[in-house]
Design an enzyme around this catalytic site. Structure first.
Site, PDB file in Angstrom:
ATOM      1  CB  ALA A  75     -38.486 -20.634 -28.240  1.00 22.85           C
ATOM      2  N   GLY A  76     -36.051 -20.559 -25.500  1.00 20.00           N
ATOM      3  CA  GLY A  76     -35.395 -19.629 -24.597  1.00 20.00           C
ATOM      4  C   GLY A  76     -33.959 -19.367 -25.004  1.00 20.00           C
ATOM      5  CB  ALA A  77     -31.215 -17.717 -23.140  1.00 22.86           C
ATOM      6  CE  LYS A  85     -20.881 -20.916 -14.793  1.00 24.74           C
ATOM      7  NZ  LYS A  85     -21.902 -20.178 -15.538  1.00 24.74           N
ATOM      8  CE1 TYR A  99      -4.027   1.621  -0.301  1.00 22.96           C
ATOM      9  CE2 TYR A  99      -3.539   2.661   1.810  1.00 22.96           C
ATOM     10  CZ  TYR A  99      -4.315   2.569   0.667  1.00 22.96           C
ATOM     11  OH  TYR A  99      -5.378   3.411   0.494  1.00 22.96           O
ATOM     12  CG  ASN A 104     -30.568 -30.888 -15.385  1.00 21.14           C
ATOM     13  OD1 ASN A 104     -30.717 -32.077 -15.146  1.00 21.14           O
ATOM     14  ND2 ASN A 104     -29.439 -30.376 -15.832  1.00 21.14           N
TER      15      ASN A 104
END
Length: 759
Positions: A196-198, A95, A40, A287
């Site tokens: 028909a989603g992402a 994630k 620092y 899923n």
């Protein structure tokens, strides 16, 4: 077998200890006033000035080059829907854990309380100076398309919405290989996409990029086929309108070569499957329950090639095969985006890797005799250590060839080595062991089942199919603990040696025959058989159990003695030894003897070395052994250096192929640069030691405990080496996770004993 998750277990996992799943750890030493001054003020001003003069130096002086933001607004979290940014945080942390575990990438998870796409874009764009890349996650459609497209246009770092592109990349690799197996060409097949989603949109676009004909693709949403008679479709769905007379999914499936399900459970029936073309390819990716049950589909069409999103069936389409390695490659060349060429490079890398011979460690991890390219192995397994060195370089090269790499790689050999070092190629060791155990779970008897930790571990072992627990202890006490902790173990066998007189007498007779000439009377044998460690050891000896795990509440010598008296050592083994597995960011190391032999002589050290080498190979690694001392190759005199040198001589005389060096100091054994400079003749000079043999129990025991407490290392063990049958002793006060790990090791040990018995 699907894993049964209990609500309280999941909550406890996230709550206990330090809440959450990630933390920030300094990468530099901060132990002195000088360190603080460098980290620092005033020292930090120097890199600030360098970066001000050249912004690219931010990659040289900060963590930006290895830092990814996982960003969500919580509008499409798992199957839970719009639950808000706070509720999405556990997923984003998870994630981050996967990024770190599989690719060595650091993550800050950022949950944004903003649903307006323009405002969301502005917020994320403002974060560009901090991060080397952005992983968008769990953002609902159609907003996710606008958000990703605009951020890619406005930012000069890699951006990817994994819900779209991750599934697309993995399913594309599987599709290419499935088509090769059934000898069909991608430009000639009829594809039906349900959803028909992402993910569905991104998958379809990538299939087209691979050569599929748009006119041969029929997409369905919840209202039916996207055809020219449909009104009110948004711009995204309009891209996939097909001039077909089909209006329902069932009609579309007639004669179809491929079904891609990104929708809901049980969307198709056996009749639908029978209406598809010869050798149908069915990717039912909903899923946790797919569009058609795997076993039902297999029974209906033996010629079908099947994939799901589940780990308990072949061909799991799992995004973890993609995003860690795609970002790794993108970061390493400082790509300004993740483009189509990089995605396609990942597709082909995954597809090609599945055709290569599978390493033994991967085959063993999945508990089978053989894994090879075919109908039930279209894409690599998630635990394959080659993924990082296959996918990441392919992505990096595609970025370079596309002209978007600001820091091209010039030495691919060095890059390969760097990738392995980033995660420690052995960091998946226990995952492999657990997966091997699941393939053929064995009966593990727990001598201390009156302890809640043992029971909670037994529940995990049972639920995950790792082992079949046998519980020893007071029946009423165990059942009360099961009820108190809301466990489901009532169907596990429970034995109480103080009450099971028939078994005690039967076991006592055998113990008496074994020990009657060593001062033991029959009454002594009966009394000893009422002790759980004796009773458990005799269960293994009799074949009433396959392995024994004990030691949570008793010290090591008292735990091991009954097994030594009843089961004894393996043929040709004069003594047992104890080994710990020590893991940290540098990799995996094996320490012995840390628990049994107090002050072994040279001959005994050589025997311990042989046992330890076998133990290391049990974990699918080749031992590189250092016989430790306070001297290096005779640099100091004394009993310990001389003992170490003699032990090396004896070990090599018995097994000339063994890689073992000594006497050698611990730091030198691990420091290849120092060895190459000072001791180039050392057998450990190129790769360093991964197995350390200590001159006595005190040094080994002190070393591993210090590493655990102040070195930040994780220890697995102690692992008992040299027994005739599987017996494993827990560390006093082990955690539930450590008990599960030890039981998994015991199961695999039992599997190997069974195989050897059948040879």
């Amino acid at each position: 077998m699907s894993i049964k998750i209990r609500k309280q277990d999941a909550l406890n996992y996230h709550m206990h200890g330090q809440p959450g799943k990630i933390e920030v750890v300094p990468t530099k030493v901060l132990s002195s006033q000088l360190d603080l001054a460098l980290a620092y003020s005033p020292g930090v001003a120097e890199p600030c000035k360098e970066i001000h003069a050249n912004k690219e130096d931010v990659y040289k002086y900060t963590s930006k080059g290895n830092l990814v933001a996982v960003i969500s607004n919580g509008t499409a979290v798992l199957g839970l829907g719009d639950i808000g940014p706070e509720a999405s945080k556990p997923v984003m942390e998870g994630k981050g854990v996967l990024f770190k575990k599989f690719a060595g990438i650091d993550v800050f998870d950022i949950e944004i309380d903003e649903k307006d796409p323009d405002a969301f874009i502005k917020i994320v764009k403002s974060l560009e100076p901090t991060f080397g890349g952005v992983n968008l996650e769990d953002i609902k459609a159609p907003e996710c398309f606008k958000i990703e497209t605009e951020l890619r246009d406005k930012m000069n770092i890699p951006i990817m919405h994994d819900d779209q592109h991750g599934t697309a990349i993995i399913s594309c690799a599987a599709l290419l290989n499935a088509l090769e197996i059934v000898e069909k060409k991608i430009d000639q097949i009829k594809i039906v996409v349900n959803g028909a989603g992402a993910a569905a949109v991104s998958c379809t676009k990538l299939y087209i990029a691979l050569g599929a004909k748009k006119e041969n693709i029929i997409m369905c949403d919840s209202k039916g086929v996207l055809n020219t008679s449909r009104n009110g479709l948004d711009d995204i769905k309009k891209q996939f309108v097909n001039d077909t007379k089909c209006s329902t999914l069932q009609e579309a499936l007639k004669g179809a070569d491929v079904f891609i399900g990104l929708s809901v459970a049980d969307a198709i029936t056996p009749d639908d499957l029978n209406n598809m073309a010869k050798d149908p390819i069915v990717f039912a990716l909903a899923n946790p329950n797919p569009e058609i049950d795997y076993n039902l589909a297999r029974k209906t069409r033996e010629d079908a090639i099947l994939a799901t999103g589940r780990s308990d069936h072949p061909n799991q389409v799992n995004n973890v095969l993609g995003f860690p390695y795609i970002f790794r490659g993108a970061l390493d060349v400082r790509a300004t985006e993740i483009n189509e060429a990089m995605k396609l490079a990942a597709v082909h890398a995954l597809a090609n890797l599945a055709k290569e011979p599978v390493p033994d460690m991967v085959v063993k991890a999945y508990g089978t005799d053989k894994i090879q390219f075919g109908r039930e192995y279209l894409i690599p397994k998630p635990l394959d250590p080659r993924l990082i060195t296959t996918v990441s370089p392919a992505v990096a090269k595609a970025a370079m060839d596309s002209g978007i790499a600001k820091h091209p790689i010039t030495d691919w050999g060095a890059y390969h080595h760097e990738l392995q070092k980033r995660i420690g190629i052995d960091q998946k060791l226990m995952s492999r062991i657990i997966d091997r155990a699941k393939k053929n779970p064995k009966r593990v008897v727990f001598a201390e089942a009156n302890h809640h930790k043992i029971l909670k571990a037994a529940q995990i072992l049972k639920d995950e199919g790792i082992a079949q627990p046998i519980l020893l202890g007071n029946r009423e006490e165990i059942l009360a603990l099961i009820e108190e902790h809301n466990l489901d173990l009532q169907d596990c066998p429970i034995y109480y040696p103080r009450e099971d007189d028939e078994m005690v007498k039967r076991y006592a007779e055998v113990l008496y025959q074994k020990r009657q000439r060593k001062g033991l009377t029959y009454l002594d044998s009966v009394r000893m058989m009422r002790e759980r460690n004796y009773f458990g050891a005799m269960m293994v000896e009799f074949g009433d159990a396959d392995a024994l795990v004990s030691g949570l509440t008793k010290d090591y010598p008292k735990t091991i003695l009954p097994s030594l008296q009843i089961i004894g050592t393996a043929e040709g083994v004069n003594r047992v030894a104890g080994m710990y597995i020590i893991t940290n960011k540098r990799g995996t190391f094996f320490f012995a003897d840390t628990t049994v032999n107090v002050d072994p002589n040279a001959q005994e050290l050589a025997e311990i070395t042989e046992l330890t080498a076998r133990g290391v190979k049990f974990f699918d690694m080749e031992p590189r052994i250092a016989m430790l001392s306070y001297s290096n190759f005779g640099s100091s005199k004394g009993d310990i250096p001389e003992k170490a040198r003699e032990a090396v001589r004896l070990a090599k005389a018995k097994n000339p192929s063994l890689v073992v060096e000594g006497d050698i100091q611990a730091n030198v054994a691990l420091n290849t640069a120092l060895q190459q400079e000072t001791f180039p003749f050392s057998a450990l000079a190129q790769e360093g030691a991964n197995t350390l043999i200590f001159p006595n129990l005190a040094s080994g025991n002190i070393a591993y405990k210090l590493l655990m407490e102040i070195g930040g290392a994780e220890a697995i063990g102690p692992i008992l080496l040299g027994m005739k049958k599987p017996v494993h002793v827990l560390q006093l006060g082990s955690s539930i996770r450590e008990i599960v790990n030890m039981a998994a090791i015991a199961v695999v040990d039992a599997q190997l004993h069974e195989q050897n018995d059948h040879l």
